[in-house]
Design a protein around this motif. Structure first.
Motif, PDB file in Angstrom:
ATOM      1  N   GLU A 112       0.854  -1.184   0.000  1.00  0.00           N
ATOM      2  CA  GLU A 112       0.000   0.000   0.000  1.00  0.00           C
ATOM      3  C   GLU A 112       0.890   1.234   0.000  1.00  0.00           C
ATOM      4  N   ARG A 113       0.627   2.148  -0.941  1.00  0.00           N
ATOM      5  CA  ARG A 113       1.425   3.364  -1.073  1.00  0.00           C
ATOM      6  C   ARG A 113       0.499   4.542  -1.389  1.00  0.00           C
ATOM      7  N   PRO A 114       0.912   5.759  -1.016  1.00  0.00           N
ATOM      8  CA  PRO A 114       0.147   6.938  -1.430  1.00  0.00           C
ATOM      9  C   PRO A 114       0.255   7.157  -2.937  1.00  0.00           C
ATOM     10  N   LEU A 115      -0.874   7.450  -3.562  1.00  0.00           N
ATOM     11  CA  LEU A 115      -0.927   7.748  -4.987  1.00  0.00           C
ATOM     12  C   LEU A 115      -1.366   9.198  -5.151  1.00  0.00           C
ATOM     13  N   VAL A 116      -0.615   9.977  -5.913  1.00  0.00           N
ATOM     14  CA  VAL A 116      -0.888  11.402  -6.078  1.00  0.00           C
ATOM     15  C   VAL A 116      -1.341  11.676  -7.503  1.00  0.00           C
ATOM     16  N   ARG A 117      -2.463  12.387  -7.637  1.00  0.00           N
ATOM     17  CA  ARG A 117      -2.947  12.859  -8.929  1.00  0.00           C
ATOM     18  C   ARG A 117      -3.216  14.351  -8.824  1.00  0.00           C
ATOM     19  N   VAL A 118      -3.290  15.017  -9.974  1.00  0.00           N
ATOM     20  CA  VAL A 118      -3.603  16.444  -9.968  1.00  0.00           C
ATOM     21  C   VAL A 118      -4.644  16.757 -11.025  1.00  0.00           C
ATOM     22  N   ASP A 119      -5.454  17.786 -10.760  1.00  0.00           N
ATOM     23  CA  ASP A 119      -6.387  18.334 -11.734  1.00  0.00           C
ATOM     24  C   ASP A 119      -5.986  19.775 -12.008  1.00  0.00           C
ATOM     25  N   THR A 120      -5.981  20.161 -13.287  1.00  0.00           N
ATOM     26  CA  THR A 120      -5.642  21.538 -13.652  1.00  0.00           C
ATOM     27  C   THR A 120      -6.787  22.472 -13.275  1.00  0.00           C
ATOM     28  N   LEU A 121      -6.456  23.607 -12.667  1.00  0.00           N
ATOM     29  CA  LEU A 121      -7.448  24.604 -12.267  1.00  0.00           C
ATOM     30  C   LEU A 121      -7.461  25.756 -13.266  1.00  0.00           C
ATOM     31  N   ASP A 122      -8.595  26.439 -13.361  1.00  0.00           N
ATOM     32  CA  ASP A 122      -8.705  27.594 -14.256  1.00  0.00           C
ATOM     33  C   ASP A 122      -7.864  28.765 -13.763  1.00  0.00           C
ATOM     34  N   GLY A 123      -7.676  28.846 -12.492  1.00  0.00           N
ATOM     35  CA  GLY A 123      -6.865  29.910 -11.903  1.00  0.00           C
ATOM     36  C   GLY A 123      -6.416  29.486 -10.519  1.00  0.00           C
ATOM     37  N   ALA A 124      -5.485  30.210  -9.975  1.00  0.00           N
ATOM     38  CA  ALA A 124      -4.961  29.865  -8.655  1.00  0.00           C
ATOM     39  C   ALA A 124      -5.797  30.520  -7.562  1.00  0.00           C
ATOM     40  N   PRO A 125      -6.398  29.746  -6.662  1.00  0.00           N
ATOM     41  CA  PRO A 125      -7.148  30.345  -5.547  1.00  0.00           C
ATOM     42  C   PRO A 125      -6.208  31.058  -4.587  1.00  0.00           C
ATOM     43  N   ASP A 126      -6.780  31.907  -3.760  1.00  0.00           N
ATOM     44  CA  ASP A 126      -5.974  32.709  -2.843  1.00  0.00           C
ATOM     45  C   ASP A 126      -5.189  31.861  -1.856  1.00  0.00           C
ATOM     46  N   ASP A 127      -5.731  30.712  -1.491  1.00  0.00           N
ATOM     47  CA  ASP A 127      -5.050  29.882  -0.494  1.00  0.00           C
ATOM     48  C   ASP A 127      -4.129  28.833  -1.117  1.00  0.00           C
ATOM     49  N   ALA A 128      -3.831  28.985  -2.418  1.00  0.00           N
ATOM     50  CA  ALA A 128      -2.964  28.010  -3.084  1.00  0.00           C
ATOM     51  C   ALA A 128      -1.568  28.029  -2.462  1.00  0.00           C
ATOM     52  N   VAL A 129      -0.985  26.854  -2.343  1.00  0.00           N
ATOM     53  CA  VAL A 129       0.375  26.706  -1.822  1.00  0.00           C
ATOM     54  C   VAL A 129       1.357  26.903  -2.973  1.00  0.00           C
ATOM     55  N   LEU A 130       2.360  27.731  -2.774  1.00  0.00           N
ATOM     56  CA  LEU A 130       3.359  27.980  -3.802  1.00  0.00           C
ATOM     57  C   LEU A 130       4.298  26.787  -3.918  1.00  0.00           C
ATOM     58  N   LEU A 131       4.505  26.319  -5.133  1.00  0.00           N
ATOM     59  CA  LEU A 131       5.357  25.144  -5.342  1.00  0.00           C
ATOM     60  C   LEU A 131       6.743  25.332  -4.738  1.00  0.00           C
ATOM     61  N   ASP A 132       7.314  26.518  -4.906  1.00  0.00           N
ATOM     62  CA  ASP A 132       8.675  26.764  -4.407  1.00  0.00           C
ATOM     63  C   ASP A 132       8.769  26.710  -2.887  1.00  0.00           C
ATOM     64  N   SER A 133       7.632  26.743  -2.202  1.00  0.00           N
ATOM     65  CA  SER A 133       7.660  26.671  -0.740  1.00  0.00           C
ATOM     66  C   SER A 133       7.731  25.224  -0.250  1.00  0.00           C
ATOM     67  N   LEU A 134       7.582  24.272  -1.158  1.00  0.00           N
ATOM     68  CA  LEU A 134       7.572  22.868  -0.775  1.00  0.00           C
ATOM     69  C   LEU A 134       8.973  22.283  -0.820  1.00  0.00           C
TER      70      LEU A 134
END
Length: 307
Positions: A112-134
């Motif tokens: 059992e492992r974590p599986l990560v998927r993403v969906d493209t958004l029309d725009g970035a919401p205000d609470d979006a996490v910045l990739l460079d902060s990860l």
């Protein structure tokens, strides 16, 4: 660790850009003709330290590599599932002895492992996490999934995915912020852009390839290991090849200036030099290792066809 060389075919402006600023000789003035460039860079370290592998200073790749080395040297086996902890053929030292690290596929295992998927958004919401902060264990899967999404699955990153999901196989990935906190959150790709993805994390049972890592003694002292390096890593011993005076002059010029170029039909001396170094005058190739009895050099040859 000894680098594997790659053969690359270049054409047009891509190579012209890559070679911009290269010093060297240019023969001929027809810009539509083929340009041939030999690059030769001196490797500034001695053969032994150059060949020895040092794990990177990060938890994603460095920690698994160190764990594998600690487990297999001087004797032992180390099993990982879903990833290889260290590149095959790496050389390491332990208590004055020198070892080669190798691996083989020892089976498969369902985990059992974590599986990560993403969906493209029309725009970035205000609470979006910045990739460079990860941190890297969280940011890397998002970057891979981003490349997959923008290429419609045609990029090389597709080979790192299971369908449209990234499997969090490495220990640092399974313990990352992406798994612990970011399920359902949006990640913004750049601070000044609107491109963002909604992250979805779920746990699932997947079949993982099992890799077993082991070590083999190749030398009992530094001098013996130096001979191993020269025997295994050097593509061309410059002291053992027969070169004409003209070809030797071109090689010396390439070493001194770090590049030598000709356009149009290559001269006889240049063709001879390329052949003796192991290059084909028709194909680009990078990363051949040369040895002159005192220093190692990394040589690359580029064919730039502009017509």
């Amino acid at each position: 660790m000894v680098s594997r060389r790659r053969s690359l075919q270049f054409a047009g402006t891509a190579v012209a850009a890559a070679l911009a600023g290269c010093s060297g000789d240019v023969l001929g003035n027809d810009s539509s003709r083929t340009e041939y460039t030999l690059q030769v860079y001196r490797i500034a370290t001695e053969p032994v330290p150059w060949a020895l592998y040092e794990p990177p200073e990060n938890e994603l790749f460095g920690d698994p590599a160190r764990a594998a080395i600690d487990a297999v040297v001087p004797t032992g086996r180390h099993v990982t599932r879903g990833y290889t902890p260290i590149s095959e053929g790496a050389y390491v030292e332990h208590d004055g002895q020198y070892y080669r690290i190798d691996q083989f596929v020892s089976g498969r295992a369902v985990r059992e492992r974590p599986l990560v998927r993403v969906d493209t958004l029309d725009g970035a919401p205000d609470d979006a996490v910045l990739l460079d902060s990860l941190e890297q264990p969280s940011a890397r899967p998002v970057k891979i999934l981003h490349t997959y999404a923008v290429s419609d699955g045609a990029s090389s990153s597709a080979s790192l995915l299971r369908g449209d999901a990234y499997v969090m196989a490495r220990p640092a990935e399974r313990e990352s912020r992406l798994v612990d906190e970011l399920d359902g959150r949006a990640v913004r790709m750049a601070a000044d852009g609107e491109l963002a993805y909604r992250v979805h994390v779920e746990r699932g049972r997947v079949t993982l390839t099992e890799h077993t890592t082991f070590a083999t003694v190749v030398a009992d002292d530094r001098e013996a290991f130096r001979e191993v390096v020269l025997g295994s890593a050097v593509d061309t011993d410059l002291g053992a090849i027969d070169l004409s005076e003209d070809a030797r002059t071109l090689l010396d010029r390439a070493i001194q200036r770090e590049a030598y170029r000709e356009t149009g039909e290559p001269s006889d001396a240049f063709e001879t030099l390329l052949r003796r170094l192991g290059f084909s005058a028709d194909e680009s190739e990078t990363g051949r290792i040369l040895w002159d009895g005192q220093s190692l050099y990394r040589a690359s040859f580029y064919v730039n066809r502009t017509d």
